[in-house]
Design a protein around this motif. Structure first.
Motif, short mmCIF file in Angstrom:
data_model
loop_
_atom_site.label_atom_id
_atom_site.label_comp_id
_atom_site.label_asym_id
_atom_site.label_seq_id
_atom_site.Cartn_x
_atom_site.Cartn_y
_atom_site.Cartn_z
N GLU A 224 0.85 -1.19 0.00
CA GLU A 224 0.00 0.00 0.00
C GLU A 224 0.89 1.25 0.00
O GLU A 224 1.49 1.58 1.02
CB GLU A 224 -0.91 -0.02 1.23
N PRO A 225 1.01 1.94 -1.15
CA PRO A 225 1.89 3.11 -1.22
C PRO A 225 1.60 4.18 -0.17
O PRO A 225 2.54 4.74 0.42
CB PRO A 225 1.64 3.66 -2.64
N ALA A 226 0.34 4.47 0.09
CA ALA A 226 0.00 5.55 1.02
C ALA A 226 0.49 5.25 2.43
O ALA A 226 1.05 6.12 3.11
CB ALA A 226 -1.50 5.80 1.01
N ILE A 227 0.27 4.03 2.90
CA ILE A 227 0.70 3.65 4.25
C ILE A 227 2.21 3.60 4.34
O ILE A 227 2.82 4.10 5.29
CB ILE A 227 0.07 2.30 4.66
N THR A 228 2.85 2.99 3.35
CA THR A 228 4.31 2.90 3.35
C THR A 228 4.94 4.29 3.37
O THR A 228 5.87 4.55 4.14
CB THR A 228 4.80 2.12 2.12
N ALA A 229 4.45 5.19 2.54
CA ALA A 229 5.01 6.55 2.48
C ALA A 229 4.88 7.26 3.82
O ALA A 229 5.83 7.87 4.32
CB ALA A 229 4.30 7.35 1.39
N ARG A 230 3.69 7.19 4.42
CA ARG A 230 3.44 7.91 5.68
C ARG A 230 4.33 7.37 6.81
O ARG A 230 4.90 8.14 7.58
CB ARG A 230 1.97 7.79 6.05
N LEU A 231 4.47 6.06 6.90
CA LEU A 231 5.26 5.48 7.99
C LEU A 231 6.76 5.66 7.77
O LEU A 231 7.50 5.88 8.73
CB LEU A 231 4.91 4.01 8.17
N LEU A 232 7.22 5.59 6.53
CA LEU A 232 8.62 5.87 6.25
C LEU A 232 8.96 7.32 6.59
O LEU A 232 10.03 7.61 7.16
CB LEU A 232 8.95 5.59 4.78
N ALA A 233 8.06 8.23 6.25
CA ALA A 233 8.30 9.64 6.54
C ALA A 233 8.41 9.86 8.05
O ALA A 233 9.31 10.57 8.52
CB ALA A 233 7.17 10.50 5.96
N ALA A 234 7.52 9.25 8.82
CA ALA A 234 7.55 9.43 10.27
C ALA A 234 8.79 8.78 10.89
O ALA A 234 9.45 9.38 11.73
CB ALA A 234 6.28 8.82 10.89
N ALA A 235 9.12 7.58 10.44
CA ALA A 235 10.24 6.85 11.03
C ALA A 235 11.57 7.55 10.78
O ALA A 235 12.51 7.42 11.59
CB ALA A 235 10.29 5.43 10.47
N ASN A 236 11.68 8.30 9.69
CA ASN A 236 12.92 9.01 9.38
C ASN A 236 12.94 10.44 9.87
O ASN A 236 13.90 11.18 9.64
CB ASN A 236 13.17 8.98 7.86
N SER A 237 11.87 10.85 10.57
CA SER A 237 11.80 12.22 11.08
C SER A 237 12.64 12.36 12.34
O SER A 237 13.02 11.37 12.98
CB SER A 237 10.35 12.60 11.38
#
Length: 375
Positions: A179-192
């Protein structure tokens, strides 16, 4: 209606902002990450609700609430805290806290809590902006934090179902892996900065889930369900999106094969493949918003935007999500290889994308296979 949020975790603050907007779409929300910023915002203009974290970088959030209570005994105050002991509750009893939100919080409970405390009618709703004259103008006018990509059909219901039970990393992985939307959101948060320990970057969903933890991951993913266009409803737009998802899945499958042949870690390649059509998916989500507002959008204008605006929107999303440069490079390699310092992973990305292109170049494919060590 104005709401003040004092929370130094940018992702939690954004989630709370989404929750308030889902309940009261016309609410004006101010977010602060420090007590002194929140005090300045409070003094600038009164608000109808305050959501405040207990522990902030420059002191306890109770400093803000004490100042507010000196001037207003009626405004609802919501305290976010990881403390659940009796002494902590007694400490803030004089402030007449309206509600406590315990960390990690459960979104359904937060939604119910804020719905009860927010004014039911916004008598001070801002005037609507004049509509854009064209869809292209509408796209150009959108702020970066108003851009996103939709969930695939059926994911929204599954995500909401997950939100009704204890967070489970395996279930989140199963739902978000493709799921692109979920992957993008969680990758963004984890790298913040809030969650990254300064070590290795998170380039895959499993890494992001481990970094964030089950409860935080679920809350951030559930934020997608609050989007006015979490899934596409228009039949034409859904059909266009399905074509994009099919291309994404085809690239994921081919990259898995090539990664095994080249003995490369497939996880970063999978993430890049999932996100390489983010610009097109963003255009389609914005098109749904445009049509929902009653505006006309024919297929010719939509196709023109898909060809002309997708790249720019993808760049803006990468910047807004602050995706790691290494992941951005892999996404970009789907379209063109860097001219210098080309890594093998980027060559494999470009090879897979070129193999799936309708206009295949045999000589180019042979050269890429040699560069990837597959000849």
């Amino acid at each position: 209606m104005r709401v003040l949020i004092l929370e130094d975790d940018a992702w939690i603050a954004d989630l709370l902002k989404q929750i308030v907007h889902s309940l009261r779409p016309t609410a004006r929300i101010s977010c602060a990450g420090r007590v002194d910023e929140a005090l300045s915002e409070w003094q600038r203009a009164p608000v109808d609700l305050v959501i405040c974290d207990w522990n902030l970088p420059d002191g306890p959030g109770t400093q803000l609430l004490e100042q507010i209570r000196k001037q207003d005994s009626q405004i609802p105050l919501v305290m976010i805290t990881g403390r659940a002991d009796r002494n902590s509750v007694l400490e803030v009893r004089p402030l007449h806290i309206s509600a406590f939100i315990s960390k990690p919080f459960q979104m359904p409970k937060v939604l119910d809590c804020l719905d009860r405390l927010l004014p039911s009618v916004d008598l001070d709703a801002p005037a609507e902006h004049a509509p854009s004259s064209s869809f292209a103008e509408f796209l150009a006018s959108r702020a970066n934090d108003e851009l996103d990509i939709p969930l695939q059909p059926g994911t929204l219901a599954k995500l909401k179902a997950l939100g009704q039970q204890p967070a489970d990393l395996r279930q989140l992985l199963g739902l978000g892996r493709d799921e692109p939307a979920i992957t993008a959101r969680l990758l963004a948060a984890a790298n913040s900065a809030q969650y990254s320990s300064g070590g290795a970057l998170c380039l895959s969903l499993p890494q992001a889930l481990q970094t964030l933890g089950a409860a935080t991951s679920l809350n951030i993913a559930l934020g997608l369900s609050l989007n006015p266009v979490a899934e596409l409803e228009d039949a034409e737009l859904s059909l266009q999106a399905q074509a994009q998802y099919e291309q994404i899945q085809a690239l994921c499958r081919r990259l898995a094969e090539l990664a095994q042949q080249c003995r490369l870690d497939p996880a970063p390649l999978h993430s890049a493949a999932l996100l390489h059509r983010m610009g097109e998916l963003c255009v389609l989500q914005q098109a749904q918003l445009w049509r929902n507002s009653g505006q006309e959008l024919d297929l010719e204008a939509l196709d023109k935007s898909l060809r002309g605006s997708s790249s720019e929107l993808a760049v803006r999303l990468k910047m807004h999500w602050r995706l790691p440069n290494s992941l951005r490079e892999l996404i970009g390699a789907c379209y063109a290889l860097p001219t210098i310092n080309t890594k093998r992973e980027a060559i494999v990305m470009h090879l897979a994308a070129s193999e799936l292109s309708p206009q295949q170049d045999g000589a180019k494919l042979a050269r890429l296979r040699r560069l990837a060590g597959l000849s």
